[in-house]
Design a protein around this motif. Structure first.
Motif, short mmCIF file in Angstrom:
data_model
loop_
_atom_site.label_atom_id
_atom_site.label_comp_id
_atom_site.label_asym_id
_atom_site.label_seq_id
_atom_site.Cartn_x
_atom_site.Cartn_y
_atom_site.Cartn_z
N UNK A 112 0.87 -1.17 0.00
CA UNK A 112 0.00 0.00 0.00
C UNK A 112 0.91 1.23 0.00
N UNK A 113 1.29 1.65 -1.19
CA UNK A 113 2.23 2.76 -1.31
C UNK A 113 1.49 4.04 -1.66
N UNK A 114 0.44 4.32 -0.88
CA UNK A 114 -0.35 5.52 -1.13
C UNK A 114 -1.70 5.56 -0.46
N UNK A 115 -2.41 4.42 -0.33
CA UNK A 115 -3.77 4.50 0.24
C UNK A 115 -3.86 5.13 1.62
N UNK A 116 -2.88 4.89 2.49
CA UNK A 116 -2.96 5.45 3.84
C UNK A 116 -2.80 6.97 3.85
N UNK A 117 -2.27 7.53 2.76
CA UNK A 117 -2.11 8.99 2.68
C UNK A 117 -3.45 9.71 2.81
N UNK A 118 -4.50 9.11 2.27
CA UNK A 118 -5.76 9.84 2.08
C UNK A 118 -6.92 9.21 2.85
N UNK A 119 -6.61 8.54 3.95
CA UNK A 119 -7.64 7.96 4.81
C UNK A 119 -7.48 8.54 6.22
#
Length: 290
Positions: A112-119
């Motif tokens: 997950x190289x991005x999903x946690x950025x926007x949650x």
């Protein structure tokens, strides 16, 4: 396709405004992020041709080198134009990190190289990590990237406007709340502390979790040099900043200075999941490890 939706500002930002592929290939700190992510992942990836699920994989910038390395990659991303581009690299589908349309225990690696950025909602982050844990095989690798809590402080110095009231107030709010509302510039985002990122992976059922500073403590010097008139940062400056990132790894106090964080952990197998576990405390390893 998932029935969940990302915030409209996130969908607009990646669907209409920004080219994430270009950022990682053209800006100096973006190239540092790409190279260091490759470097760190290659330490932990199982041998090819392992199956990799690239969740939030964008246009396939990481899938591209993974495929070249011999991995069997499937990419999932919520932005249709990303998926269309990535389809030329690997199997790619529209989907959401919080509701993956994949069977249980079918991938050797989930990244997950991005999903946690926007949650920004903790429940959403828990759900995304739980989904990663669900679809990875017992003993498999889960990798999650996060924006560092203090990244905006360093970044806005490079633009030489942190002292202005509007920017100072905006960055102060990020430092206090860990959330950027996406009103202008960047989009809705969450900013992690290193220990918080580790705790979230551990809570999802992962073990041997380690966290790394991707760009390291000198990335903002490179970015500042790129803002100046002329040819931008020298190769020597970039090489020195990259070496600083590697040298900083044994010192967890330097994690706070990196722009992005990368956490890695392994899924418990069934026997380990059944065994009782006590409180976990940091090791004195090469990174902050739990």
């Amino acid at each position: 396709m998932s029935n969940l939706e990302l915030a409209p500002s996130v969908m607009r930002f990646y669907g209409e405004t920004v080219n994430e592929d270009s950022r990682l290939r053209s800006s100096a700190d973006g190239r540092m992020e790409l190279i260091r992510t490759q470097e760190l992942l290659r330490r932990f990836l199982p041998p090819a041709p392992a199956r990799v699920l690239d969740v939030g994989g964008g246009t396939g910038i990481h899938a591209e080198w993974l495929v070249k390395d011999g991995y069997d990659v499937t990419l999932v991303d919520p932005i249709p134009r990303h998926v269309e581009t990535a389809s030329s690299v690997c199997s790619a589908v529209v989907g959401d990190a919080r509701e993956l349309n994949e069977p249980d225990a079918c991938f050797d690696v989930v990244q997950l190289l991005g999903p946690l950025y926007h949650l920004p909602d903790p429940a959403d982050r828990r759900r995304a990590l739980a989904e990663a844990k669900r679809v990875v095989k017992p003993g498999g690798l889960v990798v999650a990237a996060a924006i560092n809590r203090y990244a905006s402080l360093f970044e806005h110095v490079t633009y030489a406007h942190l002292h202005t009231e509007r920017i100072r107030d905006s960055v102060s709010e990020i430092l206090e709340t860990a959330v950027y509302d996406g009103v202008r510039g960047f989009t809705l985002s969450y900013f992690h502390r290193a220990e918080e990122l580790v705790a979230e992976l551990v809570a999802s059922g992962l073990q041997d979790v380690q966290v790394f500073g991707i760009e390291g403590p000198a990335w903002s010097l490179v970015k500042a040099a790129e803002q100046q008139p002329g040819e931008g940062p020298t190769d020597a400056l970039v090489a020195s900043a990259m070496e600083a990132a590697r040298m900083a790894e044994p010192y967890p106090e330097l994690l706070a200075a990196s722009s992005h964080l990368l956490a890695v952990g392994h899924a418990l197998d069934s026997a380990e999941s059944a065994a009782p576990t006590g409180p976990q405390t940091p090791d004195a390893g090469t990174t902050r490890s739990f």
